[in-house]
Scaffold this motif. Sequence first.
Motif, PDB file in Angstrom:
ATOM      1  N   ASN A   1      10.252   4.451  -3.172  1.00  0.00           N
ATOM      2  CA  ASN A   1       9.915   5.809  -3.596  1.00  0.00           C
ATOM      3  C   ASN A   1       9.513   6.664  -2.417  1.00  0.00           C
ATOM      4  O   ASN A   1       9.676   7.875  -2.409  1.00  0.00           O
ATOM      5  CB  ASN A   1       8.742   5.769  -4.571  1.00  0.00           C
ATOM      6  CG  ASN A   1       9.202   5.914  -5.982  1.00  0.00           C
ATOM      7  OD1 ASN A   1      10.361   5.628  -6.271  1.00  0.00           O
ATOM      8  ND2 ASN A   1       8.314   6.360  -6.850  1.00  0.00           N
TER       9      ASN A   1
ATOM     10  N   HIS B   1       1.152   7.196   0.763  1.00  0.00           N
ATOM     11  CA  HIS B   1       0.151   8.253   0.614  1.00  0.00           C
ATOM     12  C   HIS B   1      -1.232   7.751   0.992  1.00  0.00           C
ATOM     13  O   HIS B   1      -2.020   8.428   1.641  1.00  0.00           O
ATOM     14  CB  HIS B   1       0.137   8.707  -0.844  1.00  0.00           C
ATOM     15  CG  HIS B   1       0.276  10.175  -0.983  1.00  0.00           C
ATOM     16  ND1 HIS B   1       0.666  10.774  -2.140  1.00  0.00           N
ATOM     17  CD2 HIS B   1       0.092  11.168  -0.100  1.00  0.00           C
ATOM     18  CE1 HIS B   1       0.698  12.070  -1.970  1.00  0.00           C
ATOM     19  NE2 HIS B   1       0.361  12.332  -0.735  1.00  0.00           N
ATOM     20  N   ASP B   2      -1.520   6.535   0.547  1.00  0.00           N
ATOM     21  CA  ASP B   2      -2.823   5.946   0.851  1.00  0.00           C
ATOM     22  C   ASP B   2      -2.905   5.571   2.327  1.00  0.00           C
ATOM     23  O   ASP B   2      -3.951   5.733   2.959  1.00  0.00           O
ATOM     24  CB  ASP B   2      -3.062   4.715  -0.040  1.00  0.00           C
ATOM     25  CG  ASP B   2      -3.232   5.106  -1.500  1.00  0.00           C
ATOM     26  OD1 ASP B   2      -3.992   6.047  -1.765  1.00  0.00           O
ATOM     27  OD2 ASP B   2      -2.594   4.486  -2.364  1.00  0.00           O
TER      28      ASP B   2
ATOM     29  N   ALA C   1       3.974  10.992   4.896  1.00  0.00           N
ATOM     30  CA  ALA C   1       4.180  10.019   3.820  1.00  0.00           C
ATOM     31  C   ALA C   1       4.978  10.674   2.723  1.00  0.00           C
ATOM     32  O   ALA C   1       4.691  11.792   2.337  1.00  0.00           O
ATOM     33  CB  ALA C   1       2.840   9.553   3.261  1.00  0.00           C
ATOM     34  N   GLY C   2       6.005  10.014   2.244  1.00  0.00           N
ATOM     35  CA  GLY C   2       6.762  10.586   1.144  1.00  0.00           C
ATOM     36  C   GLY C   2       8.214  10.218   1.231  1.00  0.00           C
ATOM     37  O   GLY C   2       8.581   9.201   1.824  1.00  0.00           O
ATOM     38  N   HIS C   3       9.070  11.088   0.649  1.00  0.00           N
ATOM     39  CA  HIS C   3      10.509  10.782   0.633  1.00  0.00           C
ATOM     40  C   HIS C   3      11.236  11.510   1.757  1.00  0.00           C
ATOM     41  O   HIS C   3      12.444  11.412   1.874  1.00  0.00           O
ATOM     42  CB  HIS C   3      11.118  11.088  -0.719  1.00  0.00           C
ATOM     43  CG  HIS C   3      10.802  12.467  -1.231  1.00  0.00           C
ATOM     44  ND1 HIS C   3      11.157  13.615  -0.546  1.00  0.00           N
ATOM     45  CD2 HIS C   3      10.151  12.880  -2.333  1.00  0.00           C
ATOM     46  CE1 HIS C   3      10.743  14.668  -1.227  1.00  0.00           C
ATOM     47  NE2 HIS C   3      10.113  14.253  -2.310  1.00  0.00           N
TER      48      HIS C   3
ATOM     49  N   ILE D   1       0.856  -1.186   0.000  1.00  0.00           N
ATOM     50  CA  ILE D   1       0.000   0.000   0.000  1.00  0.00           C
ATOM     51  C   ILE D   1       0.898   1.245   0.000  1.00  0.00           C
ATOM     52  O   ILE D   1       1.809   1.358   0.814  1.00  0.00           O
ATOM     53  CB  ILE D   1      -0.922   0.034   1.239  1.00  0.00           C
ATOM     54  CG1 ILE D   1      -1.695  -1.289   1.342  1.00  0.00           C
ATOM     55  CG2 ILE D   1      -1.871   1.219   1.168  1.00  0.00           C
ATOM     56  CD1 ILE D   1      -2.495  -1.418   2.619  1.00  0.00           C
ATOM     57  N   HIS D   2       0.612   2.121  -0.928  1.00  0.00           N
ATOM     58  CA  HIS D   2       1.446   3.316  -1.023  1.00  0.00           C
ATOM     59  C   HIS D   2       1.299   4.167   0.254  1.00  0.00           C
ATOM     60  O   HIS D   2       0.190   4.332   0.775  1.00  0.00           O
ATOM     61  CB  HIS D   2       1.024   4.129  -2.249  1.00  0.00           C
ATOM     62  CG  HIS D   2       1.996   5.209  -2.605  1.00  0.00           C
ATOM     63  ND1 HIS D   2       1.994   6.437  -1.981  1.00  0.00           N
ATOM     64  CD2 HIS D   2       3.014   5.244  -3.497  1.00  0.00           C
ATOM     65  CE1 HIS D   2       2.962   7.178  -2.494  1.00  0.00           C
ATOM     66  NE2 HIS D   2       3.597   6.469  -3.419  1.00  0.00           N
TER      67      HIS D   2
ATOM     68  N   LYS E   1      15.669  12.180  -0.999  1.00  0.00           N
ATOM     69  CA  LYS E   1      15.540  11.342  -2.194  1.00  0.00           C
ATOM     70  C   LYS E   1      16.752  10.455  -2.457  1.00  0.00           C
ATOM     71  O   LYS E   1      16.588   9.295  -2.797  1.00  0.00           O
ATOM     72  CB  LYS E   1      15.177  12.199  -3.421  1.00  0.00           C
ATOM     73  CG  LYS E   1      13.707  12.600  -3.409  1.00  0.00           C
ATOM     74  CD  LYS E   1      13.204  13.015  -4.772  1.00  0.00           C
ATOM     75  CE  LYS E   1      12.679  11.815  -5.546  1.00  0.00           C
ATOM     76  NZ  LYS E   1      11.967  12.212  -6.769  1.00  0.00           N
TER      77      LYS E   1
END
Lengths: 412, 153
Positions: A381, A351-352, A366-368, A348-349, A372
Amino acid sequence: MTGSIFESEKIKGDFPLLEREVNGKPIVYLDSAATSQKPIEVIDKMTDYYKQINANVHRGAYHIAELATSEMEETRAKVSRFINASSEKEIVFTKNATEAINLVAYTWARSQLNEGDVILLSSLEHHSNIVPWQQLSSERNIQIRWIPITQDGQLDLSSMDELLADVKLLCVSAVSNALGTINPVKQLTDAAHQVGAICLVDACQSVPHFETDVAELGADFLAFSGHKMCGPTGVGVLWGRLDLLEKMPPFLGGGEMILNVTSDGFTTNEVPWKFEAGTPPIAEIIGLGVAVTYLEKIGMKAIREHEQNLTSYALDLLTDRFGDDLIIYGPEAAVERSGVISFSYRDIHPHDISQVLDQYGVCVRAGHHCCKPLMTLLGVNATARASLYIYNDESDIKVLADAINEAGKIFS
Amino acid sequence: MPGLEDLYKEIILDHYKNPRNQGELSVPPAIMEEGFNPLCGDEVKVYVLTDGNVIKDIRIGVQGCSISQASASMMAESVLNKTLEEAKNLIERFKEMMSAHESNIDSAELSEDNNENSLGDLQALKGVVKYPVRIKCATLGWNTFDQIITPKE
C-alpha cells in the motif's frame, strides 16, 4: 570540483535550511525526490530580482523591464545548453512538470491522436504521467497499454514488439521516483521510433542527478521541474523538438502567446512564447537559472558519482544492520538506480516509520509516492522512501539507520 | 520515545497490535463501505449489520498505519450494540475532538472528564490532534462508518 573528492560538507553549507533543527535534532533531509533544498545563491538571486529589477517581461521599453526580460531569456539559453537542446526555442517554461506533460496532452496529443491509437506507458510512472493520458483515453477512446516490470522493479522489455503495435505515443520516466530505477530510455525511444511513435520522457528524477542530453536520449518531448534541482517551486520546463512545437496548436490563451488580436480572432506568437500565456513566473525562472549554474559548477558527473557512492553505502549499511527485517524495493545494484531508496521495515507502516524518524530530525516520504498502479503491482500500500542529493553524506545515513531502529522498538 | 507519548499511547498500540472486530460480514444482509486516504494510500472496509435500530455486528478491515488501525478498532468496540442514534452521536463527538485546536486540547479534556458523555478510551486518540497530518488516519474508519449509518439524500 576536482578529482573524486566530493566536498559534501562545503556543499551542505550552501543550503541555509540544512542548518536548522527539527525536534531538537539537526535536520537530516532525505526527501529530495519530492523537492530539493535551495542554495543561498538561488534564494538571494530571487530576493535581488524583487529588490532591483522586478518588472514584467517582453512588454516595457524601460531599463528594468529589459533587465528582467534578458535575465529570463538568458535562463532559457542556459537550460537549453544544460540538456543539450539544439535551440533555446525548444525550451518552454511551465509552472511545473505536470503542466509540461499536460501541455503535450492538450496540444500535440489532442491534435494527433484518434480512436484506436495506443499510448504506451511504463508501469513505473508517476500519476502526472498517467492521469493526463487516462483523461485523453476516455475522451477519445484511445487505448492505454502498460510496459510490465520485473520482480526487482525494472521494466520488462521481453515482449516489446507486441507492446508497440499501433503505439503512437510512448511515455516513460527516465528514473522512477518511487524505486529509483534507471530506465533504458534510449533503447525504448529507438524501438518506439521504429514504429513511428513519438516519445515523451518524464525527466523529473534524472535532470537533477545525471547529465542530460535530449539528443542522446532520443526523446521528442522531455519534462522536468525546477524545484527538484535546487531551483524554486513554481517553474517547470517542457523541452520539445522544434518541428513538433511549431506545428502544435497553442495551450492556454491570453497575453504573450499572441502576435495579433482583432475582434475576429488572433494569430499565435512564435515558439516558445506561443505556449507561455500570461505573465510567467519571472523570479522563479531566474532562480532556476542560478540553480543550473550551481549544479554545473559542481559538475553533473561528480554529482552522479557522489550519489551512486552514497547509495551504495546506504544499501550496504541498511542490509547489514537490519537483514531480512528491512526490504528495499527496486534494482539491487547502486549502478542501476538513482539515490532513491524505497523500503519497508518489519510490518511497521511507513507512516509510523516516518513519524518516528521525524522525532530524530529525519525527513523521509511515506506513502504511495503518486504511483498507485506501481504499488499495486508490488503488492504494497505504501513504502517509506529516503532520497539522496548533493548535500547528503554518510552521517545522514547513520542517523537514518539509528532512527529506523528506534521505530522498531516502539512497534515491536 | 521522547515526544511521541501523546501519539503512541499504550492503549492505541494495544488496539494496533490486537485489533478488535476484524474481518468481514456477508453483504447483504450487512452493509459495506470502503474508505481511502489518498495522501498515504490507507484503505478501510467497514461492515455493519443492524437489527432494527441496533448495531448487531461491525467488522473492520484496515490496510493502514497504527493510528488508522487503532482508531477503527476502538470505534468498532465502542459502537457495537449501540443504537444508530447513539453511534451517530459518538461519531460527532469524536470528530469534534479531532477538530479541536491543539491549544484547546487540555481544556477540552477537562470538560470531557466531567461529562457523562465522556468518550472514555477514545480520549487516548486526542493526542493525534498535535500531528495534523495524522488526523485523517484517525478519522478514516469513522467517516466510512458514518457513510453507512447516515441515510443517503
